[in-house]
Design a protein around this motif. Sequence first.
Motif, PDB file in Angstrom:
ATOM      1  N   ASN A 147      11.244 -53.871 -23.165  1.00 55.94           N
ATOM      2  CA  ASN A 147      12.025 -53.110 -22.090  1.00 55.94           C
ATOM      3  C   ASN A 147      12.690 -51.780 -22.772  1.00 55.94           C
ATOM      4  OD1 ASN A 147      11.680 -55.101 -20.318  1.00 55.94           O
ATOM      5  ND2 ASN A 147      13.257 -55.945 -21.017  1.00 55.94           N
ATOM      6  N   THR A 174      17.185 -58.329 -21.031  1.00 59.10           N
ATOM      7  CA  THR A 174      16.230 -58.675 -22.331  1.00 59.10           C
ATOM      8  C   THR A 174      16.661 -60.076 -22.870  1.00 59.10           C
ATOM      9  OG1 THR A 174      15.544 -56.462 -22.765  1.00 59.10           O
ATOM     10  CG2 THR A 174      15.434 -57.751 -24.347  1.00 59.10           C
ATOM     11  N   VAL A 188      10.597 -61.242 -25.582  1.00 58.08           N
ATOM     12  CA  VAL A 188      11.233 -60.198 -25.035  1.00 58.08           C
ATOM     13  C   VAL A 188      12.179 -59.218 -25.700  1.00 58.08           C
ATOM     14  CG1 VAL A 188      12.288 -59.382 -22.762  1.00 58.08           C
ATOM     15  CG2 VAL A 188      11.111 -61.614 -23.141  1.00 58.08           C
ATOM     16  N   CYS A 190      13.913 -55.093 -26.534  1.00 57.27           N
ATOM     17  CA  CYS A 190      14.598 -53.885 -26.067  1.00 57.27           C
ATOM     18  C   CYS A 190      14.602 -52.920 -26.938  1.00 57.27           C
ATOM     19  CB  CYS A 190      15.647 -54.146 -25.312  1.00 57.27           C
ATOM     20  SG  CYS A 190      16.472 -52.789 -24.356  1.00 57.27           S
TER      21      CYS A 190
END
Length: 259
Positions: A147, A174, A188, A190
């Motif tokens: 992200n 996130t 995941v 960021c």
Amino acid sequence: MSEVQLIRSMKGLTVLVTGAGSGMGRATAQVFAAEGANVAVTDLPGTPIEDIAAELRARGLSAQAWPLDVSDADAIKAVVNDVAVHFGSLDSVVNNAGISAFCPIDDDDAYEGIWNRAVTILLTAHQRIIRAALPHLRKSAAPRIVNIASTEALGATSRDSPYAAAKAGVTGLTRALAVELGREGITVNCICPGPIRTGMTANVPEGDKETYAHRRTALRRYGLPEEVAHMTLSLCLPAASFLTGVTIPVDGGLMARNA
């Protein structure tokens, strides 16, 4: 985890990049394609995504364009599925699409609309794309979600509360999804870009850029979109399998510098 899985190659893997018609998104598509990935180049209708994909294919790389308005929930579902079908897999998602969203808190005429648009495009779209991609990511041997937020999520500028709040929400999303999806091996992460030479900063005079960079960043300069793209690539490599839930500033040392 075998050594074969811990490779630093994207060859044959598929990545979907939103906001790929310009700036960091375009650079990300180009960097991933150059590393052997199948790249889904997505952005709003009318952006040069077809030209970008064609240029990559002309270099012998794998890329295809899909028009996508990330504020359209139905379009997200359709495009994500089409990408997975077209390439036969979906291994990485890069949530990069964004807008500028500055407005004084006491602007009763404009604030509510700017707030809603910022949250929809900068935050809600992220979770919608991730949810649409999950069935495909769960089939991947190297499932990755990156992200793109902003250093405005870590330290705000006056009159940017819609933007800063939405970007801070991305960092929270996130962390939460890293915890929730970690048991499945889905990472995941960021990235928070700082001052980067993109369309959003194109109207800032060069002199102002130089002054700001000299005063605020350790490297005393604005960054290039490609410098963010290479960090994004690093987070999506199969070898990046034990890094999740982190927020990484790519900001030339902006957040590290006090004076």
